[in-house]
Design a protein around this motif. Structure first.
Motif, PDB file in Angstrom:
ATOM      1  N   PRO A 180      43.980  56.777  25.111  1.00  0.00           N
ATOM      2  CA  PRO A 180      42.553  56.232  25.853  1.00  0.00           C
ATOM      3  C   PRO A 180      43.121  55.442  27.193  1.00  0.00           C
ATOM      4  O   PRO A 180      44.119  55.133  27.394  1.00  0.00           O
ATOM      5  CB  PRO A 180      42.049  55.362  25.027  1.00  0.00           C
ATOM      6  CG  PRO A 180      43.469  54.618  24.146  1.00  0.00           C
ATOM      7  CD  PRO A 180      44.198  55.671  23.917  1.00  0.00           C
ATOM      8  N   GLY A 224      37.783  53.292  21.304  1.00  0.00           N
ATOM      9  CA  GLY A 224      36.975  53.284  19.807  1.00  0.00           C
ATOM     10  C   GLY A 224      36.383  51.700  19.674  1.00  0.00           C
ATOM     11  O   GLY A 224      35.930  51.454  18.910  1.00  0.00           O
ATOM     12  N   LYS A 243      33.697  48.880  20.257  1.00  0.00           N
ATOM     13  CA  LYS A 243      32.481  48.872  20.577  1.00  0.00           C
ATOM     14  C   LYS A 243      32.235  47.201  20.863  1.00  0.00           C
ATOM     15  O   LYS A 243      31.761  46.741  19.899  1.00  0.00           O
ATOM     16  CB  LYS A 243      31.364  49.480  19.526  1.00  0.00           C
ATOM     17  CG  LYS A 243      31.530  50.803  19.521  1.00  0.00           C
ATOM     18  CD  LYS A 243      30.614  51.435  18.595  1.00  0.00           C
ATOM     19  CE  LYS A 243      30.717  52.835  18.428  1.00  0.00           C
ATOM     20  NZ  LYS A 243      31.799  53.242  17.463  1.00  0.00           N
ATOM     21  N   ASN A 273      40.342  53.778  28.559  1.00  0.00           N
ATOM     22  CA  ASN A 273      39.350  52.525  28.604  1.00  0.00           C
ATOM     23  C   ASN A 273      38.823  52.136  27.023  1.00  0.00           C
ATOM     24  O   ASN A 273      39.290  52.928  26.271  1.00  0.00           O
ATOM     25  CB  ASN A 273      38.193  52.939  29.344  1.00  0.00           C
ATOM     26  CG  ASN A 273      37.617  54.028  28.876  1.00  0.00           C
ATOM     27  OD1 ASN A 273      37.247  54.281  27.714  1.00  0.00           O
ATOM     28  ND2 ASN A 273      36.924  55.267  29.783  1.00  0.00           N
ATOM     29  N   LEU A 274      38.226  51.019  26.973  1.00  0.00           N
ATOM     30  CA  LEU A 274      38.086  50.783  25.691  1.00  0.00           C
ATOM     31  C   LEU A 274      36.969  51.399  24.853  1.00  0.00           C
ATOM     32  O   LEU A 274      37.140  51.620  23.846  1.00  0.00           O
ATOM     33  CB  LEU A 274      37.402  49.102  25.763  1.00  0.00           C
ATOM     34  CG  LEU A 274      38.409  48.009  26.363  1.00  0.00           C
ATOM     35  CD1 LEU A 274      37.543  46.589  26.124  1.00  0.00           C
ATOM     36  CD2 LEU A 274      39.599  48.072  25.542  1.00  0.00           C
ATOM     37  N   ARG A 275      36.170  52.244  25.577  1.00  0.00           N
ATOM     38  CA  ARG A 275      35.365  52.899  24.694  1.00  0.00           C
ATOM     39  C   ARG A 275      36.170  54.028  24.077  1.00  0.00           C
ATOM     40  O   ARG A 275      36.054  54.550  22.959  1.00  0.00           O
ATOM     41  CB  ARG A 275      34.241  53.600  25.762  1.00  0.00           C
ATOM     42  CG  ARG A 275      33.078  52.877  25.996  1.00  0.00           C
ATOM     43  CD  ARG A 275      31.871  53.569  26.851  1.00  0.00           C
ATOM     44  NE  ARG A 275      32.325  53.273  28.130  1.00  0.00           N
ATOM     45  CZ  ARG A 275      33.065  54.388  28.943  1.00  0.00           C
ATOM     46  NH1 ARG A 275      33.067  55.656  28.200  1.00  0.00           N
ATOM     47  NH2 ARG A 275      33.521  54.320  30.065  1.00  0.00           N
ATOM     48  N   GLU A 276      36.960  54.806  25.183  1.00  0.00           N
ATOM     49  CA  GLU A 276      37.883  55.945  24.359  1.00  0.00           C
ATOM     50  C   GLU A 276      38.897  55.284  23.344  1.00  0.00           C
ATOM     51  O   GLU A 276      39.250  56.075  22.454  1.00  0.00           O
ATOM     52  CB  GLU A 276      38.735  56.370  25.613  1.00  0.00           C
ATOM     53  CG  GLU A 276      37.957  57.249  26.586  1.00  0.00           C
ATOM     54  CD  GLU A 276      38.898  57.941  27.783  1.00  0.00           C
ATOM     55  OE1 GLU A 276      38.165  58.209  28.783  1.00  0.00           O
ATOM     56  OE2 GLU A 276      39.866  57.600  27.913  1.00  0.00           O
ATOM     57  N   TYR A 318      40.464  43.682  16.900  1.00  0.00           N
ATOM     58  CA  TYR A 318      39.875  45.460  16.493  1.00  0.00           C
ATOM     59  C   TYR A 318      40.999  46.132  16.017  1.00  0.00           C
ATOM     60  O   TYR A 318      40.844  47.091  15.442  1.00  0.00           O
ATOM     61  CB  TYR A 318      39.395  45.984  17.830  1.00  0.00           C
ATOM     62  CG  TYR A 318      38.326  45.232  18.343  1.00  0.00           C
ATOM     63  CD1 TYR A 318      36.889  45.302  17.792  1.00  0.00           C
ATOM     64  CD2 TYR A 318      38.339  44.296  19.318  1.00  0.00           C
ATOM     65  CE1 TYR A 318      36.045  44.550  18.444  1.00  0.00           C
ATOM     66  CE2 TYR A 318      37.324  43.928  20.159  1.00  0.00           C
ATOM     67  CZ  TYR A 318      36.145  44.037  19.484  1.00  0.00           C
ATOM     68  OH  TYR A 318      35.198  43.410  20.208  1.00  0.00           O
ATOM     69  N   THR A 375      30.835  43.937  22.331  1.00  0.00           N
ATOM     70  CA  THR A 375      29.569  43.504  23.330  1.00  0.00           C
ATOM     71  C   THR A 375      30.311  42.439  24.437  1.00  0.00           C
ATOM     72  O   THR A 375      31.341  42.149  24.275  1.00  0.00           O
ATOM     73  CB  THR A 375      28.669  42.497  22.626  1.00  0.00           C
ATOM     74  OG1 THR A 375      29.379  41.293  21.976  1.00  0.00           O
ATOM     75  CG2 THR A 375      28.102  43.230  21.267  1.00  0.00           C
ATOM     76  N   SER A 416      37.444  47.758  31.782  1.00  0.00           N
ATOM     77  CA  SER A 416      37.908  48.483  31.053  1.00  0.00           C
ATOM     78  C   SER A 416      36.913  49.177  29.942  1.00  0.00           C
ATOM     79  O   SER A 416      37.297  49.882  29.137  1.00  0.00           O
ATOM     80  CB  SER A 416      38.733  48.001  30.438  1.00  0.00           C
ATOM     81  OG  SER A 416      38.575  46.740  29.321  1.00  0.00           O
ATOM     82  N   MET A 417      35.604  48.555  30.022  1.00  0.00           N
ATOM     83  CA  MET A 417      34.500  49.231  29.153  1.00  0.00           C
ATOM     84  C   MET A 417      34.236  50.437  29.705  1.00  0.00           C
ATOM     85  O   MET A 417      33.567  51.204  28.991  1.00  0.00           O
ATOM     86  CB  MET A 417      33.436  48.070  28.940  1.00  0.00           C
ATOM     87  CG  MET A 417      33.556  46.832  28.055  1.00  0.00           C
ATOM     88  SD  MET A 417      33.996  47.389  26.411  1.00  0.00           S
ATOM     89  CE  MET A 417      32.657  48.230  25.579  1.00  0.00           C
TER      90      MET A 417
END
Ligand code: NZQ
Ligand code: ZN
Length: 392
Positions: A343, A350, A352, A345-348, A279, A354, A391-392
């Motif tokens: 951040p 950025g 995305k 976690n992974l969402r913070e 990423y 699956t 971590s998601m």
């Protein structure tokens, strides 16, 4: 406590204006034809590159330049650098920039000094027998690559990010002028502080051999970076805080804070390298995003160290059970990350991803570490996947 080798051959030249000494240092270490390697252009915009080339011109040292090392530096540019060095008969590398330019230069150095495919070293197929000598002018306090034996390269095909370490690649000199870091975006300063702390934390959270002196150095370094990261958040031009963080960055990854233990855990880094490869996230931010999930997964297997960290670094209240104290320390660390804009976690972050992506990353990570790895707790592919999912 275990025995250890401690080898730090890098001459450190630290302080305001020290980049003016570059030509003398290149000469001191035998450079006659230099490749100046840099990143995406910050050193052009700041005028640093011009100051460096002027010094070399004045001293009659010939050079060629190669820019373009991206964060998570690519193998393609390494090949280009190797060709250029061979064509121009370069005998000294000068990296001007951050970990990405330095690591890319190290890989170029391996490619010039060794026959055959340079990726072999990063793919654990063979060991290097040398590296072109390298000097550094550092512009971001973060990776410690200016004194470390490591370099991390991303192969574009398959987006595989791998590290290779050998003493050959330890820089001959490192010029560190804290003022050069004042043009950094705040986010990169915070990423750097996170990476610096993590290099010492990776060595701290172990189950194998600990030394009182090493712990004291490590805890002092961690408290210093924690304090000065906040100062820089509020006052980015603070020279003394820049200097504290810059020197901490080198000591955090030159081996000092791991003397006497088993080499450390390093799984947060391994899990992050997959994120960086896939990423293209900033390394420090990737570490912050994964650490809390890693810590919660492993802390019971490394409880004395997590308790000590909570009390001596995060300075939490010494009440309740060891587990409660350890968890309070993890929460305090996450609060610290948030306070400097990192951040947790992974969402913070950025990302995305699956669930299929997480499965792929866990698989690649397990392959990368040879099946399983870790000292706080040994992690296999299933455990890596559990941490990515958490971590998601
Ligand atoms: O590329 P430029 O234009 O120079 O911009 C960079 C880049 O965008 C910018 N920057 C650097 N100094 C600046 C500046 N911008 C303004 N003013 C300045 N003074 O900051 C961005 C990040 O630079 P980069 O070199 O990528 O940062 P860092 O030093 O964090 O290096 C990250 C790479 O090193 C690897 C990471 O995985 C990642 O690939 N690591 C290397 C290690 C080692 N060799 O020992 C250990 C680490 O754990 C890490 O894995
Ligand atoms: Zn790192």
């Amino acid at each position: 406590m275990f025995g250890f080798n401690y080898y730090t051959p890098t001459k450190v030249v630290f302080g305001k204006g020290t980049e003016s000494q570059v030509a003398d240092l290149v000469k001191e270490f035998g450079g006659t034809k230099v490749l100046i390697h840099y990143g995406g252009g910050s050193v052009v915009r700041s005028g640093l590159l011009k100051r460096v080339t002027d010094r070399l011109d004045d001293a009659g040292i010939s050079f060629v330049t190669l820019g373009g090392a991206v964060p998570n530096p690519h193998l393609g540019l390494v090949y280009e650098g190797i060709e250029l060095c061979k064509k121009e008969k370069v005998d000294f590398l000068l990296a001007v920039g951050g970990g990405s330019a330095i690591d890319s230069a190290k890989a170029i150095g391996y490619g010039v000094a060794n026959e055959g495919e340079v990726w072999d070293f990063y793919d654990y197929k063979r060991q290097a027998k040398g590296c072109l000598p390298l000097g550094v002018i550092l512009t971001i306090a973060a990776t410690g690559s200016e004194m470390s034996d490591s370099s991390v390269i991303t192969k574009e095909e398959g987006l595989v990010k791998r590290g290779y370490s050998s003493d050959y690649a330890r820089p001959r000199f490192a010029i560190m002028d804290p003022e050069l870091t004042m043009t950094l975006p705040d986010y990169q300063t915070a990423c750097g502080c996170t990476d610096i702390m993590m290099h010492t934390m990776e060595r701290y959270f172990t189950n194998g051999g600990n030394m009182e002196l090493t712990d004291a150095l490590a805890e002092g370094l961690l408290r210093t970076v924690k304090k000065n990261a906040i100062i820089l958040r509020d006052d980015p031009k603070n020279y003394d805080a820049r200097a504290e963080v810059m020197w901490a960055g080198s000591l955090a990854h030159n081996g000092l804070t791991g003397c006497g233990n088993d080499g450390g855990d390093w799984m947060t880094h391994k899990l992050e390298h997959e994120l960086g490869g896939l990423y293209d996230v900033a390394h420090g931010a990737g570490l912050a995003a994964i650490w809390g999930s890693w810590a919660r997964y492993v802390y019971k297997d490394c409880l004395p160290r997590f308790k000590k960290y909570a009390l001596n670094v995060m300075e939490v209240e010494n009440t309740g059970s060891d587990e409660e104290i350890a968890l309070r320390g993890i929460e305090a660390m996450e609060d610290f990350y948030r306070s400097i804009g990192m951040p947790t976690n992974l969402r913070e972050l950025g990302v995305k991803a699956t669930d299929e992506d997480l499965v792929t990353m866990a698989k690649k990570c397990a392959v990368g570490v040879g099946g399983e790895m870790g000292s706080a707790k040994v992690l296999n592919e299933e455990a890596m996947l559990a941490i990515y999912r958490a971590s998601m």
